[in-house]
Write a protein that holds these residues in place. Structure first.
Motif, short mmCIF file in Angstrom:
data_model
loop_
_atom_site.label_atom_id
_atom_site.label_comp_id
_atom_site.label_asym_id
_atom_site.label_seq_id
_atom_site.Cartn_x
_atom_site.Cartn_y
_atom_site.Cartn_z
N PRO A 1 61.57 53.02 -26.56
CA PRO A 1 61.18 51.73 -27.16
C PRO A 1 60.02 51.04 -26.45
O PRO A 1 59.34 50.20 -27.06
CB PRO A 1 62.45 50.88 -27.06
N ASP A 2 59.76 51.36 -25.20
CA ASP A 2 58.66 50.73 -24.47
C ASP A 2 57.29 51.23 -24.92
O ASP A 2 56.29 50.54 -24.74
CB ASP A 2 58.80 50.96 -22.96
N VAL A 3 57.22 52.43 -25.47
CA VAL A 3 55.92 53.01 -25.84
C VAL A 3 55.74 53.20 -27.34
O VAL A 3 54.65 53.54 -27.78
CB VAL A 3 55.67 54.37 -25.13
N LEU A 4 56.77 52.99 -28.14
CA LEU A 4 56.70 53.27 -29.57
C LEU A 4 57.06 52.03 -30.38
O LEU A 4 58.04 51.37 -30.11
CB LEU A 4 57.65 54.41 -29.93
N ALA A 5 56.24 51.76 -31.40
CA ALA A 5 56.51 50.67 -32.32
C ALA A 5 55.93 51.01 -33.69
O ALA A 5 55.04 51.87 -33.80
CB ALA A 5 55.89 49.37 -31.80
N LEU A 6 56.42 50.35 -34.70
CA LEU A 6 55.88 50.50 -36.05
C LEU A 6 54.50 49.85 -36.10
O LEU A 6 54.31 48.76 -35.57
CB LEU A 6 56.81 49.83 -37.06
N ASP A 7 53.53 50.53 -36.72
CA ASP A 7 52.21 49.95 -36.90
C ASP A 7 52.08 49.53 -38.36
O ASP A 7 51.90 50.37 -39.23
CB ASP A 7 51.11 50.94 -36.53
N ALA A 8 52.19 48.23 -38.60
CA ALA A 8 52.14 47.72 -39.97
C ALA A 8 50.71 47.44 -40.43
O ALA A 8 50.48 47.18 -41.60
CB ALA A 8 52.98 46.45 -40.06
N ARG B 1 53.28 54.80 -40.14
CA ARG B 1 52.41 55.08 -39.00
C ARG B 1 53.02 54.34 -37.81
O ARG B 1 53.46 53.21 -37.93
CB ARG B 1 51.00 54.58 -39.26
N ALA B 2 53.03 55.00 -36.67
CA ALA B 2 53.57 54.40 -35.45
C ALA B 2 52.43 54.01 -34.51
O ALA B 2 51.32 54.52 -34.62
CB ALA B 2 54.50 55.39 -34.75
N ARG B 3 52.73 53.10 -33.62
CA ARG B 3 51.80 52.76 -32.54
C ARG B 3 52.46 53.24 -31.26
O ARG B 3 53.56 52.85 -30.92
CB ARG B 3 51.56 51.25 -32.47
N MET B 4 51.78 54.14 -30.58
CA MET B 4 52.32 54.72 -29.36
C MET B 4 51.23 54.67 -28.29
O MET B 4 50.36 55.53 -28.25
CB MET B 4 52.76 56.16 -29.62
N ILE B 5 51.26 53.64 -27.49
CA ILE B 5 50.24 53.35 -26.49
C ILE B 5 48.89 53.31 -27.19
O ILE B 5 48.61 52.37 -27.91
CB ILE B 5 50.31 54.31 -25.29
N HIS B 6 48.04 54.32 -27.04
CA HIS B 6 46.71 54.31 -27.66
C HIS B 6 46.63 55.27 -28.84
O HIS B 6 45.53 55.58 -29.31
CB HIS B 6 45.64 54.66 -26.63
N GLU B 7 47.74 55.75 -29.33
CA GLU B 7 47.79 56.68 -30.45
C GLU B 7 48.40 55.97 -31.67
O GLU B 7 49.20 55.06 -31.52
CB GLU B 7 48.67 57.89 -30.12
N TYR B 8 48.03 56.43 -32.85
CA TYR B 8 48.59 55.89 -34.09
C TYR B 8 49.03 57.05 -34.99
O TYR B 8 48.45 57.28 -36.06
CB TYR B 8 47.56 55.00 -34.79
N PRO B 9 50.03 57.80 -34.56
CA PRO B 9 50.44 58.98 -35.33
C PRO B 9 51.23 58.62 -36.59
O PRO B 9 51.82 57.54 -36.70
CB PRO B 9 51.32 59.74 -34.34
N LEU B 10 51.23 59.56 -37.52
CA LEU B 10 52.05 59.45 -38.72
C LEU B 10 53.43 60.03 -38.45
O LEU B 10 53.56 61.01 -37.72
CB LEU B 10 51.40 60.22 -39.87
#
Length: 159
Positions: free
Chosen positions: A112-119, A132-141
């Motif tokens: 949970p510290d590195v991963l969040a939903l990217d709205a 799409r997720a927000r993971m530090i500096h990545e925005y993976p699907l």
């Protein structure tokens, strides 16, 4: 260690041409070289369907999240791999399918510290992805594997 204490999930960041996918490690059976010569594809199939390959004495379908693979020089094609996934819906007779990648997946620990939903950034139209997720500096699907497996099962040659 209690279940509540386990808040990490080993996952893979899978490189595509223009995107990355984030999937739990346990979804992946193997990463193999893309054997272009060994595949066969019906010309009437959708562009995202790359064809069938032989893997572990099984005929498995291979798809591309980036659409049809452009013609590339042979030196670039050597980076292409297929990530073989365990099918989870029971709709695919072989029990597996592949996704074309541009290199090897990267193992990451997700919590949970590195991963969040990217709205803010959307999901590309027509791509079987949940979000799409927000993971530090990545925005993976995050792929919608149930939808993808239904799409594959609906192909005429899937039977």
């Amino acid at each position: 260690m209690s279940v509540a204490a386990v808040k990490e999930l080993y996952s893979l960041l899978i490189p595509l041409r223009a995107e990355r996918l984030l999937v739990p490690r346990m979804c992946v059976a193997e990463v193999i070289a893309f054997a272009d010569a060994a595949r066969n594809r019906d010309a009437a199939a959708p562009e995202w369907f790359l064809g069938w390959i032989e893997w572990s004495n099984r005929r498995i379908p291979v798809v591309s999240f980036d659409g049809p693979a452009p013609e590339e020089r042979r030196s670039k094609r050597s980076r292409a791999r297929v990530v073989v996934f365990h099918a989870i819906t029971g709709e695919l007779k072989s029990g597996y399918y592949g996704i074309l990648t541009q290199g090897f997946p990267q193992l990451v620990r997700v919590n949970p510290d590195v991963l969040a939903l990217d709205a803010e950034q959307g999901v590309p139209e027509g791509v079987p992805a949940l979000c799409r997720a927000r993971m530090i500096h990545e925005y993976p699907l995050i792929p919608d594997v149930e939808r993808l497996e239904r799409m594959l099962a609906d192909l005429p040659a899937a039977a």
